[in-house]
Design an enzyme around this catalytic site. Structure first.
Site, mmCIF file in Angstrom:
data_model
loop_
_atom_site.group_PDB
_atom_site.id
_atom_site.type_symbol
_atom_site.label_atom_id
_atom_site.label_comp_id
_atom_site.label_asym_id
_atom_site.label_seq_id
_atom_site.Cartn_x
_atom_site.Cartn_y
_atom_site.Cartn_z
ATOM 1 N N GLN A 183 13.536 -7.197 -9.510
ATOM 2 C CA GLN A 183 13.398 -7.671 -10.889
ATOM 3 C C GLN A 183 12.039 -8.324 -11.137
ATOM 4 O OE1 GLN A 183 15.688 -8.608 -8.683
ATOM 5 N NE2 GLN A 183 16.058 -10.825 -8.686
ATOM 6 N N GLN B 232 5.784 -10.818 16.362
ATOM 7 C CA GLN B 232 6.068 -9.740 15.419
ATOM 8 C C GLN B 232 7.555 -9.486 15.296
ATOM 9 O OE1 GLN B 232 3.855 -8.272 13.294
ATOM 10 N NE2 GLN B 232 2.749 -9.994 14.156
ATOM 11 N N HIS C 188 9.858 -11.407 12.783
ATOM 12 C CA HIS C 188 9.732 -11.183 11.340
ATOM 13 C C HIS C 188 10.989 -10.563 10.751
ATOM 14 C CE1 HIS C 188 5.750 -12.255 9.897
ATOM 15 N NE2 HIS C 188 5.211 -11.766 10.994
ATOM 16 N N GLU D 110 -0.266 -1.711 12.379
ATOM 17 C CA GLU D 110 -0.662 -2.794 11.477
ATOM 18 C C GLU D 110 -1.608 -3.765 12.183
ATOM 19 O OE1 GLU D 110 1.464 -6.332 8.821
ATOM 20 O OE2 GLU D 110 2.561 -5.374 10.454
ATOM 21 N N HIS D 111 -1.176 -4.276 13.321
ATOM 22 C CA HIS D 111 -1.993 -5.166 14.145
ATOM 23 C C HIS D 111 -2.294 -4.462 15.464
ATOM 24 C CE1 HIS D 111 0.756 -7.789 11.747
ATOM 25 N NE2 HIS D 111 -0.377 -8.402 11.457
ATOM 26 N N ASP E 29 -2.713 -14.155 10.946
ATOM 27 C CA ASP E 29 -1.597 -14.391 10.030
ATOM 28 C C ASP E 29 -1.822 -15.625 9.171
ATOM 29 O OD1 ASP E 29 0.047 -12.264 10.438
ATOM 30 O OD2 ASP E 29 1.540 -13.335 11.624
ATOM 31 N N GLU F 159 -17.791 27.565 -15.917
ATOM 32 C CA GLU F 159 -16.405 27.110 -15.932
ATOM 33 C C GLU F 159 -15.649 27.581 -17.181
ATOM 34 O OE1 GLU F 159 -16.230 22.885 -15.335
ATOM 35 O OE2 GLU F 159 -16.677 23.060 -13.199
ATOM 36 N N HIS G 161 -18.173 21.919 -23.786
ATOM 37 C CA HIS G 161 -19.047 21.193 -22.852
ATOM 38 C C HIS G 161 -20.473 21.756 -22.959
ATOM 39 C CE1 HIS G 161 -15.315 19.770 -21.119
ATOM 40 N NE2 HIS G 161 -15.953 19.068 -20.180
#
Length: 419
Positions: A177, A245, A248, A312-313, A346, A400, A405
């Site tokens: 939300q 890690q 988490h 990621e790390h 971090d 083209e 153009h």
């Protein structure tokens, strides 16, 4: 932790999370888009985040929250904010406005801040004031005019971090939300141009679904670390970094790559010791049981594996690691040497902890000041130098089959010829 030899790696080692359009997420977004605050209030209550007449924190509430946080914590937040600011300023200074002369025409680009952003700060398992710092500070340094912070069940320490980092508005809502409100706007929440920040799979699915209505940073899954280590490394350090890690999320993953089975065993023993005393054992142990160790024969194999995994790390804890950093090309953030703990990134070192996971590092870096600016080009075509420019544009337009153009180019070429 599962242990593989390099030639026996299973498909699950490289598995990726697919962020599909979750139907419940689609339903919530649609309802918020249609019913605004009423829908936000409904789902905020439904998911146990509270009942509020006003989503936005008042100045008095922010001041009260800050006053309730101890001075040592405030000083620590400020230390982290200062380091992230310094790094973001240095990054921003590396991009200059540009103006060049090509064939007599003036071309250039300007560096323009995004006008408004929404910074999402998770608040599910833990309060994350660090995520407030990492998302808001770069936006502030970039010059974003309106920064709206969103966080469910927001704690005083997170309110303090968001305010000190530079948020213009702080809201006590989260989840799908909140993402929908930022993307489409409601009666009390103005829409933003871009949404940044980490979140669970529902928040990530929501970001994916609203992309196009507004920008997003990237789609990130559960946290992950890949550590390349040999007998030179400290097994206690490595074990702690793995658990950092794993705690988490139950879906977080750690990957240990080493040429030494003995070292892997030492690390596992230390992990088991630490789990006995770790308050977050329930989550960390589950994630660790689904993590992986890989035995390689050479550093070249380890490098190839890391680049394919794109973690990621990425921690390099082997002898003379500094000599090999240019061989690694796919990672969210790189930590070089045994003392370069991922935890420092971090929280306080100055780089950003909002990073690409799920192999997104193959095409994107982590969140930074660059995510809050636009590089926009301009040109000044001089009448005195238009001949070559117009002639070549006219020819390409004809090839083209785009004859309006060609007309636009030819008319300007004609004006030049008449003069």
């Amino acid at each position: 932790m599962k242990i593989y030899n390099i030639d026996k790696i299973g498909d699950d080692f490289f598995s990726k999370i697919e962020f599909e359009n979750i139907s419940s997420v689609t339903e919530i977004i649609s309802e918020v888009r249609k019913n605004g605050d009423e829908a936000v209030r409904k789902y905020t209550k439904m998911f146990g985040d509270g009942e509020f007449s006003n989503f936005k924190l008042t100045g008095e509430e922010i001041e009260s929250a800050i006053n309730s946080v101890d001075r040592e914590t405030i000083n620590t937040l400020q230390f982290a904010i200062n380091n992230v600011k310094d790094f973001a300023r240095s990054q921003l200074s590396s991009i200059k406005e540009l103006e060049v002369n090509i064939n007599g025409n003036v071309l250039g680009h300007k560096v323009i801040p995004i006008e408004s952003v929404g910074c999402y700060i998770p608040g599910g398992n833990y309060p994350l004031p660090s995520s407030a710092i990492m998302t808001i500070v770069p936006a502030k340094i970039a010059g974003v005019k309106r920064i709206a912070a969103m966080s469910p069940r927001i704690k005083p320490v997170t309110i303090a971090a968001a305010h000190l980092a530079g948020a213009d508005e702080i809201y006590r809502i989260g989840g799908v939300q909140a993402i929908a409100a930022l993307a489409y706007g409601t009666e009390s929440i103005k829409k933003v141009n871009k949404i940044t920040g980490p979140g669970n799979k529902f928040v990530t699915s929501a970001k994916k679904q609203v992309f196009g209505e507004c920008g997003i940073d990237f789609l990130a899954g559960p946290s992950e670390v890949l550590i390349i280590a040999d007998d030179y490394a400290n097994p206690e350090f490595t074990a702690a970094d793995i658990l950092a890690q794993c705690e988490h999320d139950r879906d977080a993953r750690a990957f240990l790559v080493s040429n030494s089975p003995d070292f892997i065993k030492k690390v596992d023993n230390k992990v088991q010791e630490f789990l006995k005393i770790l308050p977050t054992k329930d989550i960390a142990e589950t994630a660790y049981s689904k993590s992986f160790a890989v035995i390689v024969n050479s550093l070249d194999e380890a490098i190839e594996l890391a680049n394919k995994k794109a973690p990621e790390h990425l921690e390099l804890c082997f002898k003379n690691a500094e000599n090999y950093i240019n061989k690694f090309v796919n990672y969210g953030s790189l930590f070089i040497g045994s003392y370069s703990a991922e935890v420092f990134g971090d929280y306080v070192s100055g780089t950003n902890h909002t990073l690409p996971t799920n192999q997104v590092a193959k095409y994107s870096g982590g969140l930074s000041v660059f995510d809050y600016i636009k590089i926009q080009t301009y040109q000044i075509i001089k009448e005195t130098s238009i001949a070559e420019t117009a002639k070549n544009a006219s020819l390409l337009a004809q090839k083209e089959g785009l004859f309006a153009h060609k007309l636009a180019a030819d008319l300007r070429l004609g004006i030049f010829k008449k003069n």
